[in-house]
Every structure is written in C-alpha cells, then in structure tokens.
Enzyme design. Structure first.
Site, PDB file in Angstrom:
ATOM      1  N   ILE A 100       0.812  -1.218   0.000  1.00 52.05           N
ATOM      2  CA  ILE A 100       0.000   0.000   0.000  1.00 52.05           C
ATOM      3  C   ILE A 100       0.845   1.267   0.000  1.00 52.05           C
ATOM      4  CG2 ILE A 100      -0.217   0.200   2.516  1.00 52.05           C
ATOM      5  CD1 ILE A 100      -3.205   0.866   2.060  1.00 52.05           C
ATOM      6  N   CYS A 152       2.039 -11.657   6.061  1.00 50.27           N
ATOM      7  CA  CYS A 152       3.214 -11.762   6.928  1.00 50.27           C
ATOM      8  C   CYS A 152       3.387 -10.499   7.764  1.00 50.27           C
ATOM      9  CB  CYS A 152       4.459 -12.002   6.086  1.00 50.27           C
ATOM     10  SG  CYS A 152       4.384 -13.508   5.100  1.00 50.27           S
ATOM     11  N   ASP A 155      -0.124  -5.304  10.279  1.00 49.73           N
ATOM     12  CA  ASP A 155      -0.353  -4.335  11.357  1.00 49.73           C
ATOM     13  C   ASP A 155      -1.338  -4.928  12.352  1.00 49.73           C
ATOM     14  OD1 ASP A 155      -0.964  -2.172  12.970  1.00 49.73           O
ATOM     15  OD2 ASP A 155      -1.014  -0.745  11.299  1.00 49.73           O
ATOM     16  N   THR A 231      11.160 -12.823   5.165  1.00 46.89           N
ATOM     17  CA  THR A 231      10.689 -11.440   5.211  1.00 46.89           C
ATOM     18  C   THR A 231      11.635 -10.577   6.035  1.00 46.89           C
ATOM     19  OG1 THR A 231       9.329 -11.659   7.205  1.00 46.89           O
ATOM     20  CG2 THR A 231       8.301 -12.295   5.129  1.00 46.89           C
ATOM     21  N   GLU A 233      10.776  -8.233   8.056  1.00 44.31           N
ATOM     22  CA  GLU A 233      10.218  -8.126   9.401  1.00 44.31           C
ATOM     23  C   GLU A 233      10.538  -9.376  10.217  1.00 44.31           C
ATOM     24  OE1 GLU A 233       8.412  -5.943  12.369  1.00 44.31           O
ATOM     25  OE2 GLU A 233       8.845  -5.304  10.311  1.00 44.31           O
TER      26      GLU A 233
END
Length: 278
Positions: A100, A152, A155, A231, A233
């Site tokens: 996004i 994954c 939020d 990933t 994160e």
C-alpha cells in the site's frame, strides 16, 4: 552555485533502472490506515481489463497465447524479501507482491528489476503492485484464480476501535476464499504478536471454507519455511529473539446436506432446536 542553479539542475531518480536500490532512501511509516480515503489507487473496472504485460514482460512475450495472471499473492509485501524468495521456490507460479505504501512498492519494483538484470532468465515471474488489498482485490483477480495468499507480520491494530482495519476478518476471509482455488488454495499467516495470532486462529478456524493444516502438513510445505525466514520483518524479529506465531489454512469445499421432507425437522438441523421438557 546559487539556489536557482540547484533548482534548475536535473538530479535524476534516486536509483537508476536496473541498479539495486538502497533501502535507506525508500523507508516509510511502518503501517497506514487501509480504510482511509486520503489516497488514490489505479485499478481496473474488472479483472479482465487488467493488463499484466508490464509486470511480466518476458513471460508474456515467451508465450503470447498463454494467459499470464498472478497465482500467488504476498499481501503487504514490505521490502519484497518473501516475494523474491517465492519466485525461485515456486518457479511455475506467477508471484505478485501487494504493497500500500508508494515508496516501498517502488523499492520492490526496482529490486526485482535489478535481480532480473543480475540473473538473466530468473525472477521474471515476480512483480509488485501498489494497491489496497482490503478494497480492490475484486478489481484485479478472478474467482478461484489464486493458489496461495500470504499475510506476513500485518499491522496488529491493537486498539479495539481499529480492529476493523485488520487484514484478517470474517468478511475478508470470505473474500479470500472466493479467490482461492477450492481444495488447492492456501492462506498463510505469520505474526510476532500472540494476540493477533489468536485473532487469526479464531476467525480462520470458525470459517466454513477453511481447514487448518496440521504441523506435519506445514513442515512439508517449503513456503512455510520461506514465510518464517525470508521477510525483512521476520529477520528483525529473529534478531530481537522474540517469538513468531504462524498457521496455514486450506481452502475447502464444505459438504452440503441435501434438505428433504424426511430430514427437514431433524433436531439441530436447518435451524431446528430441541426443547427440554423438564
């Protein structure tokens, strides 16, 4: 050099096309509000109107008669670690990262272009699209067209008033089930927030179109290992030494019971309940 000279000088893009982008120039806020109307997105009126040729030019040019559309989605792909890893793990699939945030999506695009340049013939099945998954999936994807959807480290939206922003919900699960191929499609979730994991489990287990995979089934799926390790994160969580919570759900076709005159009034069927006379 005067200020006007600076203003007139063309500095060009931060990253030249084909060069590996530097993440420090593309950092953005970790999350944003997917229900906000403060931004605009390009989207087709119908999936058949979407032109994927700029995303997968080599795949389309190599077989012009073959319909090339995404079959695997990495929703909220971040800086693209999993999207790129899935390209080699699933070479027969068409991978699309959805992001996004504009700057982050551009970083992933440049990263994929750089990988294609460095490794000719590879990563042609991977691309990225800036979009809002919670709003525009029906505009891009046909019914039963997807084999895998990854969520994954989304939020967590901790505040109760923000729970409608969570990417996994009863309503959205029905939408994801619509796009996943029955008895083939899989939905993958991973987070470092135990409360959010419990939320995922609660709604996915309750949904009639999904079945939770056993640990043995997940161990046999190479995409689970990639989801856990690839990933950005996930790597940050690994460095911090905290836990990761994950689950995978198979898209199923529920067995339907034929309603007849003989079973219509059976107890606990079709809304019939048995009253206790005592």
């Amino acid at each position: 050099m005067t200020k006007s000279d600076h203003e007139d000088e063309d500095y060009g893009p931060i990253t030249a096309e084909g060069e590996m982008p530097q993440k420090k120039f593309y950092r953005s806020r970790a999350h944003c509000n997917p229900l906000s109307h403060n931004d605009t997105f390009d989207y087709p009126a119908h999936p058949s109107k979407m032109d994927w040729s700029s995303h997968y030019p080599e795949l389309i040019s190599s077989d012009p008669l073959k319909k090339i559309v995404p079959t695997v989605l990495d929703v909220g792909c971040g800086f693209g670690g999993l999207t790129i890893a899935l390209s080699t793990i699933l070479p027969e699939q068409v991978i699309l990262g959805l992001e996004i945030r504009a700057k982050v999506a551009e970083y992933v695009r440049l990263r994929i272009v750089a990988h294609r340049k460095e490794f000719p013939g590879k990563y042609q099945n991977a691309s990225v699209l800036r979009s809002n998954t919670m709003k525009f999936m029906p505009n891009f994807f046909e019914k039963s067209s997807l084999e895998k959807i990854f969520f994954c480290f989304p939020d967590p939206h901790f505040k109760k008033k923000n729970h409608p922003r969570r990417i996994i919900s009863e309503r959205l699960l029905s939408e994801y089930a619509y796009f996943l191929k029955p008895n083939v499609g899989r939905l993958y979730c991973i987070t470092d927030v135990e409360d959010l994991h419990n939320w995922h489990v609660k709604y996915c287990r309750a949904h009639p179109l999904f079945r939770e995979l056993t640990q043995e089934e997940m161990d046999q799926d190479p995409c689970v290992k990639a989801m856990y390790n690839e990933t950005e994160e996930g790597k940050k969580v690994e460095r911090a030494g905290t836990n990761k919570y994950y689950a995978v759900y198979q898209r199923i076709v529920p067995s339907a019971t034929l309603v007849t005159a003989d079973n219509f009034f059976d107890a606990d069927s079709h809304g019939v309940t048995t009253l206790n006379d005592s």
